[in-house]
Design an enzyme around this catalytic site. Structure first.
Site, short mmCIF file in Angstrom:
data_model
loop_
_atom_site.label_atom_id
_atom_site.label_comp_id
_atom_site.label_asym_id
_atom_site.label_seq_id
_atom_site.Cartn_x
_atom_site.Cartn_y
_atom_site.Cartn_z
N LYS A 257 32.80 13.00 -24.95
CA LYS A 257 31.41 14.24 -26.13
C LYS A 257 31.59 12.71 -27.44
CE LYS A 257 34.97 17.68 -26.60
NZ LYS A 257 34.01 18.64 -26.75
N ARG A 258 31.10 13.69 -28.77
CA ARG A 258 30.70 12.82 -29.57
C ARG A 258 32.30 12.19 -29.95
NH1 ARG A 258 29.66 14.76 -34.51
NH2 ARG A 258 29.65 16.21 -33.98
N THR B 132 29.76 23.24 -25.64
CA THR B 132 28.23 23.27 -24.65
C THR B 132 29.23 22.36 -23.32
OG1 THR B 132 27.21 21.70 -24.94
CG2 THR B 132 26.91 24.14 -25.30
N LYS C 42 38.06 16.93 -33.55
CA LYS C 42 37.91 16.28 -31.89
C LYS C 42 38.94 16.20 -30.94
CE LYS C 42 32.39 16.72 -31.62
NZ LYS C 42 32.30 18.03 -30.75
N HIS D 291 25.82 25.63 -36.98
CA HIS D 291 26.34 25.20 -36.30
C HIS D 291 27.93 24.35 -36.52
CE1 HIS D 291 23.79 25.32 -32.44
NE2 HIS D 291 22.19 25.23 -33.39
N LYS E 134 30.44 23.23 -18.95
CA LYS E 134 29.39 22.18 -17.89
C LYS E 134 30.72 21.93 -16.60
CE LYS E 134 26.19 20.53 -21.43
NZ LYS E 134 25.85 19.08 -22.80
#
Length: 874
Positions: A576-577, A684, A582, A385, A688
């Site tokens: 998200k985290r 992911t 990110k 991952h 969504k």
């Protein structure tokens, strides 16, 4: 078709109730009466209260037990079916399961939501209000754990004999609170009111050994003088969608082998009297302890081994006693083990499976090495991952020697035999031997757990096409060259049951009215929506659904965070985290740029925008926590500036979790997926948002690449460097300051942040953020290189939003193109190409029992009554 066409958490009006008469029609009155009877029985006999003293939490528990009653017969029959037919079983090992709430999901998959809603309405209760009393099962940090939860749903829906195995953490991921703009962490005591879905199985506890030493006895190694912790299983049902299949998630809880020492107690040493219990139960006390210090690392290792040891003992027990439904014989021949058992390792956390399965086969079952390793390799498969080398798990040899001495011996032997094969294939290539060694000897000697997982598995997969390709050329290049046949891609997916049917019922109804309901289990049917992209009525329906969802979210934010936003603005979301890769920081640079533009031209026409950022930072991650503070500080200035008004708002979504995602994702206009290309394995949340009709602004990273392929580049906002361009810029020597000096807007933004414009009470507060971008060798994730492209792309977003019809048509095309990103498709690929089992949409027969609440409740008309008590054995 779903729980209700209004997902608000306020009592339903008569108008709302009329809207519920959707494509699934009216509830069956006989079933409604049955539900009411069962509900009242649980309130009376299980909760032991009457309506005069019962609280809403009592009512929630009663309805949860009522739903569980509907599961029990199917659960038992499913496990009996597996026992009798002896299929190949799939075991999914994950240290994280981010399940969220279960009530609505269970009702939807069982097809009983309308009956339960009507029954509660007749009892004067609201299902929406009662749902609020269920705790989120937050046994995960983010995407990894949520993916595991989606996979369990899909395995059950596809009729696979699947079992999830994990740990029952007493405290899940922390509760995030924001105080003075800073993240604070509070414990998530999710079990304080009990968990109505789990079934404890104390009679099936398994001893797990730790520490000790290895001696030689009769010419064979023997692990002795160990400390024992008991693993107690708790089973949770996982129903498939409308197919009578109910699989099992088994979570292990650590218990002391000896809970109480009377000698210490009698001597007055009360703390030591219970110390063994406390130390043992620490293993599953909390999700992922801080491993920045020695004790934390040791506890993390013990957690991973505890999961692996208990699970493999359970798998072998089931294998031995599942010989075509015969309880009289046991299967001692392990040559068929890989034909009956598939073990999937969700990242490197369960990689000790390789060493533990070898130990069991060698030391406990007496198999020779070659046969044991062949069985292990054929049974196990590994999912990676991450592309970041620093995120790959490594354990020091010293720590493994202390905690798991026998396993270290086995790992050394696996590595020796592996390197002998490498040397035979590449004689004299010492560099290749070093690159392929499981044991790393640069500095402190460590075991690379990803390498162990690769060597001990028959299949290795990434989770998006670009991620899998990059694994072959970067992180695992040498292993790919050695065994290219092992490497595969399995692009991640999400379950449409939770992420559309449950979370966005109005959109689900609008879709089903046009193309039916087959898409719920075959999401690629959504491509039929392309035929309606020019249908004015359908476009209006989609617009109406989105605006209702946006209005509902605005009301929710006002109620929960006292934040007023403009429902006509672009709802721009990044959830998200919180992590530097990110690039939430890039998002904030855009916010400040917009702020400066409005301030410079207060009479200009700007497309209003509400930027929502949510996510948790790891408690020890200083920079991520500082970014959260920056988001809140920028929001404080922007949101209170009268010049700005409602043209720009910044909202930090406190304590983001699964339940909040279900609330906000249906309302999103724009999804931010802006990691540096080559950093995100898949993602992911992107899927969504796409499924719910949001447009995506993204780099060509992770699954974004495949989303663009599915929907077309004209229907997605792509910006930034490609992976190749990132590597080229790194190779040439990246200098972030060049971009700072050349771009006036960027320079203004960074100077404002650095000079305390957004932190007047502490002007130096954000110096370290700006310095991390502008120092020599800084801006590791190249925000400044992508800034200009990002801003121009955001301008295109605003321009398109001015044309609501064009925007909505592109939204429809995104929904239509999201079929590939179902976890059903992902699991079907795993099943056929890694596990060698065939998925099916055929339903099992209805359970041969009376319905809960009927005269024959709980009576089995076929099969032995003993089977009801023996569910845990299966």
């Amino acid at each position: 078709m779903s729980k209700s066409s209004s997902s608000s958490k306020t009592p339903l009006t008569d108008k709302d109730r009329r809207k519920q008469i959707s494509i699934r029609g009216l509830p069956v009155l006989e079933n409604v009466a049955s539900v009411k009877k069962t509900f009242n029985r649980h309130l009376h006999f299980t909760i032991v209260k009457d309506r005069n003293v019962a609280t809403n939490r009592d009512y929630f528990l009663s309805i949860a037990y009522t739903v569980r009653d509907h599961l029990v017969g199917r659960w038992i029959r499913t496990q009996q079916h597996y026992y009798e037919t002896d299929p190949k079983r799939v075991y999914y090992l994950s240290l994280e399961y981010y399940m969220g709430r279960s009530l609505s999901n269970m009702m939807i998959n069982l097809g009983i939501e309308s009956e339960l809603d009507e029954a509660l309405y007749e009892l004067g209760l609201s299902i929406e209000e009662l749902e609020e009393f269920e705790e989120d099962a937050g046994l995960g940090n983010g995407g990894l754990g949520r993916l595991a939860a989606c996979f369990l749903d899909s395995m059950a829906t596809l009729g696979l004999a699947g079992y999830g195995y994990g740990l029952r953490y007493e405290f899940g991921i922390f509760q995030q609170t924001i105080k003075d703009g800073f993240q604070c962490e509070e414990p998530d005591d999710w079990l304080r009111y009990g968990n109505p879905w789990e079934i404890p199985r104390p009679e099936y506890q398994i001893p797990v050994n730790l520490y000790g030493r290895v001696i030689e006895q009769d010419g064979k190694p023997k692990w002795v003088d160990t400390k024992v912790i008991m693993a107690m299983p708790y089973d949770t049902p996982v129903p498939g969608f409308n197919n009578n299949v109910v699989n099992t998630l088994r979570l292990w809880s650590a218990k002391a082998a000896q809970k109480f020492n009377f000698q210490f107690f009698n001597d007055g040493d009360y703390l030591n009297a219970v110390s063994d219990q406390s130390l043992a139960e620490n293993v599953t006390r909390v999700l992922y302890p801080n491993d920045n210090y020695k004790q934390g690392k040791e506890l993390r290792l013990k957690q991973e081994y505890f999961l692996v040891a208990a699970t493999l003992s359970d798998i072998i027990r089931r294998y031995k006693h599942s010989k075509f439904g015969s309880a009289l014989t046991t299967r001692d021949d392990f040559s068929t083990f890989p034909d009956k058992v598939a073990i999937q390792l969700n990242d490197t956390h369960p990689a000790l499976t390789i060493a533990e399965l070898m130990r069991l086969l060698l030391d406990m079952e007496g198999l020779p090495w070659d046969k044991a390793f062949d069985i292990t390799k054929r049974a196990c498969a590994y999912t990676n991952h991450t592309l970041m080398p620093e995120a790959v798990e490594r354990w020091s040899v010293g720590l493994l020697q202390h905690v798991l001495p026998r396993h270290l011996q086995i790992i050394f032997e696996i590595n020796l035999r592996h390197l002998q094969e490498v040397a035979a294939r590449y004689p004299g290539d010492w560099g290749r031997l070093r690159d392929l060694s499981i044991v790393e000897e640069d500095g402190e000697k460590r075991i690379n757990m990803a390498y162990l997982a690769i060597v001990g598995s028959h299949a290795v997969n990434g989770v998006a096409k670009i991620h899998s390709d990059l694994l072959k050329t970067t992180l695992f290049k040498s292993f790919y060259e050695l065994t290219p046949e092992k490497f595969q891609n399995k692009t991640n997916g999400i379950t449409p049951r939770r992420w559309l049917v449950l979370s966005n019922p109005n959109l689900s109804d609008a879709i089903a009215e046009r193309i039916g309901e087959d898409w719920i289990t075959s999401l690629d049917h959504l491509k039929s929506l392309r035929e309606f992209v020019d249908n004015e009525a359908f476009v209006r329906d989609i617009q109406r659904v989105k605006q209702e969802n946006k209005q509902r979210l605005a009301e929710w934010l006002l109620k929960t965070q006292n934040q007023k936003i403009n429902p006509m603005s672009i709802y721009d979301m990044q959830v998200k985290r919180i992590h530097e890769y990110k690039r939430q920081l890039l998002n904030i640079l855009h916010v400040v740029t917009l702020y400066n533009r409005i301030r410079a031209n207060p009479n200009g026409k700007f497309v209003p925008r509400t930027v929502m950022i949510g996510g948790k930072a790891a408690p020890g991650y200083h920079m991520a926590k500082k970014i959260i503070k920056l988001v809140n500080s920028v929001g404080n200035i922007v949101n209170n500036d009268p010049v700005i008004g409602d043209r720009l708002k910044v909202v930090f979504l406190e304590n983001y979790r699964v339940t909040m995602a279900e609330q906000i994702i249906p309302a999103a206009d724009l999804s931010e997926q802006i990691s540096l290309a080559g950093m995100e394995a898949s993602g992911t949340s992107n899927m969504k948002f796409m499924l719910n009709g949001a447009m995506t602004i993204c780099t060509l990273d992770g699954a974004n690449v495949e989303m663009a392929e599915e929907v077309g580049n004209d229907n997605i906002f792509i910006f930034g460097m490609t992976v190749e361009e990132v590597e080229k810029r790194k190779h040439e020597g990246y200098n972030a300051r060049e971009f700072y000096e050349k771009n006036a807007e960027l320079k203004q933004v960074l100077d404002q942040i650095k000079n305390g414009y957004f932190s007047p009470e502490n002007p130096e507060l954000f110096h370290d953020i700006v310095n991390s971008l502008l120092c020599d060798g800084g801006d590791h994730y190249m925000l400044l290189a992508d800034y200009d492209s990002y801003i121009k792309c955001q301008d295109r977003v605003s321009e398109l939003f001015k044309d609501p019809i064009a925007w909505t048509k592109k939204s429809i095309l995104n929904i239509a193109a999201s079929g590939k990103f179902s976890s059903d498709r992902t699991i079907a690929d795993y099943a056929r190409e890694i596990w060698n089992v065939e998925p099916t949409l055929r339903s099992l027969p209805n359970p041969h029992e009376g319905r809960p609440g009927t005269n024959h409740e709980g009576e089995a008309t076929h099969g032995s009554s003993q089977a009801l008590a023996d569910l845990a054995k299966y």
